[in-house]
Design a protein around this motif. Structure first.
Motif, mmCIF file in Angstrom:
data_model
loop_
_atom_site.group_PDB
_atom_site.id
_atom_site.type_symbol
_atom_site.label_atom_id
_atom_site.label_comp_id
_atom_site.label_asym_id
_atom_site.label_seq_id
_atom_site.Cartn_x
_atom_site.Cartn_y
_atom_site.Cartn_z
ATOM 1 N N LEU A 55 7.188 5.628 -2.709
ATOM 2 C CA LEU A 55 7.797 4.610 -3.556
ATOM 3 C C LEU A 55 8.914 5.210 -4.398
ATOM 4 O O LEU A 55 9.995 4.626 -4.533
ATOM 5 C CB LEU A 55 6.737 3.972 -4.459
ATOM 6 C CG LEU A 55 7.231 2.940 -5.478
ATOM 7 C CD1 LEU A 55 7.842 1.737 -4.778
ATOM 8 C CD2 LEU A 55 6.088 2.504 -6.384
ATOM 9 N N ASN A 56 8.663 6.388 -4.955
ATOM 10 C CA ASN A 56 9.686 7.061 -5.757
ATOM 11 C C ASN A 56 10.909 7.414 -4.913
ATOM 12 O O ASN A 56 12.057 7.233 -5.344
ATOM 13 C CB ASN A 56 9.094 8.316 -6.379
ATOM 14 C CG ASN A 56 10.087 9.035 -7.281
ATOM 15 O OD1 ASN A 56 10.461 8.543 -8.334
ATOM 16 N ND2 ASN A 56 10.506 10.219 -6.857
ATOM 17 N N ASP A 57 10.664 7.916 -3.684
ATOM 18 C CA ASP A 57 11.777 8.269 -2.799
ATOM 19 C C ASP A 57 12.610 7.051 -2.419
ATOM 20 O O ASP A 57 13.824 7.163 -2.196
ATOM 21 C CB ASP A 57 11.243 8.942 -1.529
ATOM 22 C CG ASP A 57 10.611 10.297 -1.818
ATOM 23 O OD1 ASP A 57 10.917 10.866 -2.891
ATOM 24 O OD2 ASP A 57 9.819 10.777 -0.990
ATOM 25 N N CYS A 58 11.983 5.888 -2.335
ATOM 26 C CA CYS A 58 12.710 4.666 -2.002
ATOM 27 C C CYS A 58 13.435 4.073 -3.210
ATOM 28 O O CYS A 58 14.533 3.512 -3.086
ATOM 29 C CB CYS A 58 11.753 3.623 -1.419
ATOM 30 S SG CYS A 58 11.036 4.052 0.174
ATOM 31 N N LEU A 59 12.828 4.210 -4.390
ATOM 32 C CA LEU A 59 13.411 3.618 -5.589
ATOM 33 C C LEU A 59 14.672 4.343 -6.043
ATOM 34 O O LEU A 59 15.634 3.705 -6.494
ATOM 35 C CB LEU A 59 12.386 3.611 -6.730
ATOM 36 C CG LEU A 59 11.299 2.547 -6.687
ATOM 37 C CD1 LEU A 59 10.287 2.776 -7.788
ATOM 38 C CD2 LEU A 59 11.912 1.152 -6.825
ATOM 39 N N VAL A 60 14.655 5.674 -5.954
ATOM 40 C CA VAL A 60 15.806 6.444 -6.440
ATOM 41 C C VAL A 60 17.103 6.050 -5.733
ATOM 42 O O VAL A 60 18.108 5.758 -6.396
ATOM 43 C CB VAL A 60 15.529 7.958 -6.319
ATOM 44 C CG1 VAL A 60 16.793 8.757 -6.636
ATOM 45 C CG2 VAL A 60 14.416 8.372 -7.260
ATOM 46 N N ARG A 119 0.819 -1.212 0.000
ATOM 47 C CA ARG A 119 0.000 0.000 0.000
ATOM 48 C C ARG A 119 0.856 1.267 0.000
ATOM 49 O O ARG A 119 0.369 2.345 0.279
ATOM 50 C CB ARG A 119 -0.930 0.023 1.226
ATOM 51 C CG ARG A 119 -1.982 -1.084 1.210
ATOM 52 C CD ARG A 119 -2.851 -1.020 2.456
ATOM 53 N NE ARG A 119 -3.861 -2.074 2.445
ATOM 54 C CZ ARG A 119 -5.073 -1.932 1.910
ATOM 55 N NH1 ARG A 119 -5.415 -0.783 1.365
ATOM 56 N NH2 ARG A 119 -5.940 -2.925 1.922
ATOM 57 N N ILE A 120 2.123 1.131 -0.307
ATOM 58 C CA ILE A 120 3.026 2.261 -0.316
ATOM 59 C C ILE A 120 2.597 3.282 -1.371
ATOM 60 O O ILE A 120 2.206 2.915 -2.484
ATOM 61 C CB ILE A 120 4.476 1.784 -0.572
ATOM 62 C CG1 ILE A 120 5.467 2.931 -0.425
ATOM 63 C CG2 ILE A 120 4.600 1.144 -1.933
ATOM 64 C CD1 ILE A 120 6.919 2.458 -0.486
ATOM 65 N N GLY A 121 2.632 4.582 -1.026
ATOM 66 C CA GLY A 121 2.216 5.631 -1.946
ATOM 67 C C GLY A 121 3.242 5.885 -3.036
ATOM 68 O O GLY A 121 4.401 5.482 -2.939
ATOM 69 N N ASP A 122 2.799 6.585 -4.096
ATOM 70 C CA ASP A 122 3.681 6.837 -5.237
ATOM 71 C C ASP A 122 4.884 7.690 -4.847
ATOM 72 O O ASP A 122 6.012 7.428 -5.282
ATOM 73 C CB ASP A 122 2.899 7.528 -6.359
ATOM 74 C CG ASP A 122 1.850 6.612 -6.972
ATOM 75 O OD1 ASP A 122 1.984 5.385 -6.829
ATOM 76 O OD2 ASP A 122 0.909 7.127 -7.608
ATOM 77 N N GLU A 123 4.656 8.727 -4.049
ATOM 78 C CA GLU A 123 5.757 9.618 -3.675
ATOM 79 C C GLU A 123 6.785 8.876 -2.817
ATOM 80 O O GLU A 123 7.995 8.993 -3.044
ATOM 81 C CB GLU A 123 5.212 10.830 -2.918
ATOM 82 C CG GLU A 123 6.292 11.858 -2.577
ATOM 83 C CD GLU A 123 5.708 13.093 -1.907
ATOM 84 O OE1 GLU A 123 6.505 13.955 -1.510
ATOM 85 O OE2 GLU A 123 4.462 13.171 -1.786
#
Length: 207
Positions: A172-177, A166-170
């Motif tokens: 998720l993006n902060d974790c992926l980078v 249920r992780i949010g897009d923002e």
């Protein structure tokens, strides 16, 4: 190689087989078929067609692989870069371009599309044929863009797990980078990261 192969075990119904036939059909052709099947499974029809179109820019053997229709089809995959008028201009530029570079000794013995891009810039051909040069740039950036997307999707399964579905897009993006760009973040001092994190908002304790 023309001698009859001694088959161990059960006798095959097809009759006597020579060593040449065995190595050529039973082994070589079978391996080629397996490799082709693996390639077909790895690339979709669109991806395969894109690779065929990009190969038409290959400057080897005096631009033997050049195909204007394929290159125009390649441009059709990028509607944001080529509009209706550009397609008309591209056809004219491709006709002039191929006649020009095939007669130019400076474009002989090029080893790949990267060498072609460098030579076009050196000889100012990227100004004379801007649309053709755009195709060259798209060809060179396509593998990088595809690899980046594949890396992102591969990393996503490690970040967005069953427990974090249920992780949010923002977030998720902060974790992926940081996960994808590990080399960049490894060069940043941990102290600098803690100071920046501390500045985000007041905290009960200093990190």
């Amino acid at each position: 190689m023309e001698s009859v192969l001694q088959v161990q075990g059960r006798i095959k119904r097809r009759g006597p087989v020579t060593h040449l036939y065995h190595f050529k059909v039973d082994i070589f052709y079978a391996v080629i078929d397996t490799q082709l099947q693996e390639l077909n499974d790895s690339f979709s029809e669109v991806s395969s067609n894109l690779l065929e179109c990009m190969a038409c820019l290959n400057p080897c053997n005096s631009f033997l692989a050049f195909d204007k229709n394929k290159l125009c089809e390649f441009a059709g995959y990028y509607p944001s870069d080529f509009d209706g008028n550009d397609f008309v201009m591209l056809e004219y530029q491709l006709d002039t371009y191929i006649a020009d570079v095939q007669l130019d000794p400076d474009f002989l013995n090029l080893q790949g599309i990267a060498d072609l891009a460098k030579r076009m810039v050196e000889k100012k051909k990227h100004i004379v044929y801007p649309l053709v040069y755009l195709l060259v740039k798209l060809t060179l950036t396509f593998p990088v863009a595809t690899t980046s997307v594949e890396r992102a999707f591969s990393a996503m399964k490690y970040i967005k797990t069953y427990l974090q579905n249920r992780i949010g897009d923002e977030w998720l993006n902060d974790c992926l980078v940081p996960y994808i760009e590990k080399d960049v973040f490894d060069s940043i001092d941990n102290e600098a990261i803690m100071i920046e994190f501390q500045k985000v908002k007041p905290r009960r304790m200093i990190l």
